[in-house]
Motif scaffolding. Structure first.
Motif, PDB file in Angstrom:
ATOM      1  N   GLU A   1       0.831  -1.209   0.000  1.00 22.51           N
ATOM      2  CA  GLU A   1       0.000   0.000   0.000  1.00 22.51           C
ATOM      3  C   GLU A   1       0.872   1.269   0.000  1.00 22.51           C
ATOM      4  O   GLU A   1       0.517   2.284  -0.593  1.00 22.51           O
ATOM      5  N   VAL A   2       2.029   1.179   0.670  1.00 21.70           N
ATOM      6  CA  VAL A   2       2.932   2.334   0.717  1.00 21.70           C
ATOM      7  C   VAL A   2       3.625   2.508  -0.638  1.00 21.70           C
ATOM      8  O   VAL A   2       3.701   3.617  -1.172  1.00 21.70           O
ATOM      9  N   LEU A   3       4.087   1.409  -1.217  1.00 18.39           N
ATOM     10  CA  LEU A   3       4.727   1.494  -2.535  1.00 18.39           C
ATOM     11  C   LEU A   3       3.744   2.004  -3.580  1.00 18.39           C
ATOM     12  O   LEU A   3       4.110   2.781  -4.463  1.00 18.39           O
ATOM     13  N   GLN A   4       2.478   1.584  -3.470  1.00 16.03           N
ATOM     14  CA  GLN A   4       1.473   2.039  -4.432  1.00 16.03           C
ATOM     15  C   GLN A   4       1.296   3.557  -4.357  1.00 16.03           C
ATOM     16  O   GLN A   4       1.241   4.230  -5.385  1.00 16.03           O
ATOM     17  N   LEU A   5       1.234   4.090  -3.143  1.00 13.97           N
ATOM     18  CA  LEU A   5       1.101   5.546  -2.995  1.00 13.97           C
ATOM     19  C   LEU A   5       2.335   6.246  -3.584  1.00 13.97           C
ATOM     20  O   LEU A   5       2.218   7.260  -4.285  1.00 13.97           O
ATOM     21  N   MET A   6       3.506   5.684  -3.326  1.00 12.49           N
ATOM     22  CA  MET A   6       4.726   6.283  -3.885  1.00 12.49           C
ATOM     23  C   MET A   6       4.710   6.246  -5.414  1.00 12.49           C
ATOM     24  O   MET A   6       5.134   7.197  -6.075  1.00 12.49           O
ATOM     25  N   LYS A   7       4.207   5.170  -5.959  1.00 16.53           N
ATOM     26  CA  LYS A   7       4.087   5.075  -7.427  1.00 16.53           C
ATOM     27  C   LYS A   7       3.163   6.152  -7.959  1.00 16.53           C
ATOM     28  O   LYS A   7       3.431   6.774  -8.987  1.00 16.53           O
ATOM     29  N   ASP A   8       2.044   6.347  -7.265  1.00 14.39           N
ATOM     30  CA  ASP A   8       1.080   7.362  -7.702  1.00 14.39           C
ATOM     31  C   ASP A   8       1.715   8.755  -7.666  1.00 14.39           C
ATOM     32  O   ASP A   8       1.522   9.555  -8.576  1.00 14.39           O
ATOM     33  N   VAL A   9       2.446   9.024  -6.597  1.00 15.60           N
ATOM     34  CA  VAL A   9       3.087  10.334  -6.459  1.00 15.60           C
ATOM     35  C   VAL A   9       4.127  10.517  -7.567  1.00 15.60           C
ATOM     36  O   VAL A   9       4.232  11.586  -8.175  1.00 15.60           O
ATOM     37  N   ALA A  10       4.864   9.454  -7.858  1.00 18.34           N
ATOM     38  CA  ALA A  10       5.860   9.512  -8.938  1.00 18.34           C
ATOM     39  C   ALA A  10       5.175   9.775 -10.276  1.00 18.34           C
ATOM     40  O   ALA A  10       5.638  10.591 -11.083  1.00 18.34           O
ATOM     41  N   ALA A  11       4.038   9.111 -10.498  1.00 25.01           N
ATOM     42  CA  ALA A  11       3.334   9.243 -11.778  1.00 25.01           C
ATOM     43  C   ALA A  11       2.813  10.664 -11.980  1.00 25.01           C
ATOM     44  O   ALA A  11       2.604  11.097 -13.112  1.00 25.01           O
ATOM     45  N   GLU A  12       2.621  11.392 -10.879  1.00 25.93           N
ATOM     46  CA  GLU A  12       2.171  12.785 -10.993  1.00 25.93           C
ATOM     47  C   GLU A  12       3.318  13.736 -11.308  1.00 25.93           C
ATOM     48  O   GLU A  12       3.126  14.939 -11.390  1.00 25.93           O
ATOM     49  N   GLY A  13       4.531  13.181 -11.392  1.00 29.48           N
ATOM     50  CA  GLY A  13       5.652  14.015 -11.818  1.00 29.48           C
ATOM     51  C   GLY A  13       6.557  14.513 -10.707  1.00 29.48           C
ATOM     52  O   GLY A  13       7.452  15.322 -10.957  1.00 29.48           O
ATOM     53  N   MET A  14       6.346  14.040  -9.490  1.00 26.89           N
ATOM     54  CA  MET A  14       7.196  14.474  -8.377  1.00 26.89           C
ATOM     55  C   MET A  14       8.627  13.990  -8.580  1.00 26.89           C
ATOM     56  O   MET A  14       8.839  12.855  -9.013  1.00 26.89           O
ATOM     57  N   THR A  15       9.572  14.839  -8.275  1.00 25.49           N
ATOM     58  CA  THR A  15      10.979  14.428  -8.265  1.00 25.49           C
ATOM     59  C   THR A  15      11.219  13.673  -6.956  1.00 25.49           C
ATOM     60  O   THR A  15      10.915  14.184  -5.883  1.00 25.49           O
ATOM     61  N   MET A  16      11.722  12.447  -7.065  1.00 27.76           N
ATOM     62  CA  MET A  16      11.866  11.630  -5.855  1.00 27.76           C
ATOM     63  C   MET A  16      13.243  10.988  -5.790  1.00 27.76           C
ATOM     64  O   MET A  16      13.752  10.504  -6.798  1.00 27.76           O
TER      65      MET A  16
END
Ligand code: ADP
Ligand code: MG
Length: 243
Positions: A177-192
């Protein structure tokens, strides 16, 4: 693309222990960079240096062209642009979940209480935890706590998000569930920039993987290059243990 993070000749010594021995690299806007490497090789020290939680012994850290190590930089202002998510969540236990999210934007004058309250509602809805808004962190599972910590960082609208082994303290069933949220944030273009043991995540989500060993970045490439064609025996050995 823009280089939002630039690191030039970064060295960090703790007493006689030189942990980072001269690191030069950069991260472009929207890039997702995974950092892998053996325990104790300086991954956390590197990540913490990016928002000056560790002060470099030598070298420069530039965020959007501004040198954090220069004396006249308002470091608190810069830290607002670079959010951080820790292994141990670091939620404030004596504050409700909503107040955890509202705290920084209100205290740092980025939003009014009303705006921050609205933002908290929006972020908690997004992760399906709005019904927990007035509860305390103790009432959440580890996975829920980490998802709150991630949206708390997002509440500041940062330009960069740093993650230090965000799933290492979680029971295995909560990692997804945590990795999924991180994936979503990445897909929105966040620099990570993500220090991680999750090779699956690094392979799937990262644009670039950095392998740290002996105080240096010893490999830097796409997930395909680093995982499928490791050049050094050191990385081959490391992957042999973790994959
Ligand atoms: P990693 O995250 O890759 O496991 P760290 O960056 O946490 O590695 O640590 C790298 C090295 O720096 C270790 O030898 C660790 O003991 C040392 N170190 C980290 N922080 C400190 C500190 N605040 N004081 C002294 N030594 C430290
Ligand atoms: Mg670490």
């Amino acid at each position: 693309m823009n280089e939002i993070i630039k690191i030039e000749g970064l060295r960090k010594r703790f007493g006689d222990n030189e942990v980072l021995k001269g690191i030069t690299t950069s991260v472009k806007q929207g890039e997702v960079v995974a950092i892998i490497g053996p325990s104790g090789c300086g991954k956390s020290t590197f990540l913490r240096s990016i928002n000056l939680l560790e002060e470099p012994t030598e070298g420069k850290i530039l965020i959007d062209g501004i040198d954090l190590t220069s004396r006249d930089v308002d470091i608190n202002k810069m830290r607002q642009r670079v959010g951080m998510v820790f292994q141990q969540f670091n939620l404030f236990p004596n504050m409700t979940i909503r107040h955890n999210i509202m705290l920084a934007p209100v205290e740092l004058g980025k939003m009014t209480r009303e705006e921050a309250d609205e933002k908290a509602t929006e972020l908690l809805s997004r992760i399906g935890l709005l019904d927990k808004a007035d509860s305390y962190p103790d009432s959440l599972s580890g996975g829920q706590k980490q998802r709150v910590a991630i949206v708390r960082a997002l509440a500041m609208n940062p330009e960069v998000l740093l993650f230090d082994e965000p799933t290492s303290a979680l029971d295995p069933e909560m990692v997804g569930e945590v990795l999924q949220l991180m994936k979503d944030v990445a897909a929105e273009g966040m620099t990570m920039v993500v220090v991680t043991h999750e090779m699956g995540f690094a392979r799937e989500v990262a644009n670039r993987v950095l392998f740290f060993s002996d105080g240096y970045i010893t490999e830097d490439g796409t997930p395909e290059e680093v995982f499928n064609h490791p050049k050094s025996p050191r990385l081959q050995e490391f992957l042999g243990k973790v994959l």
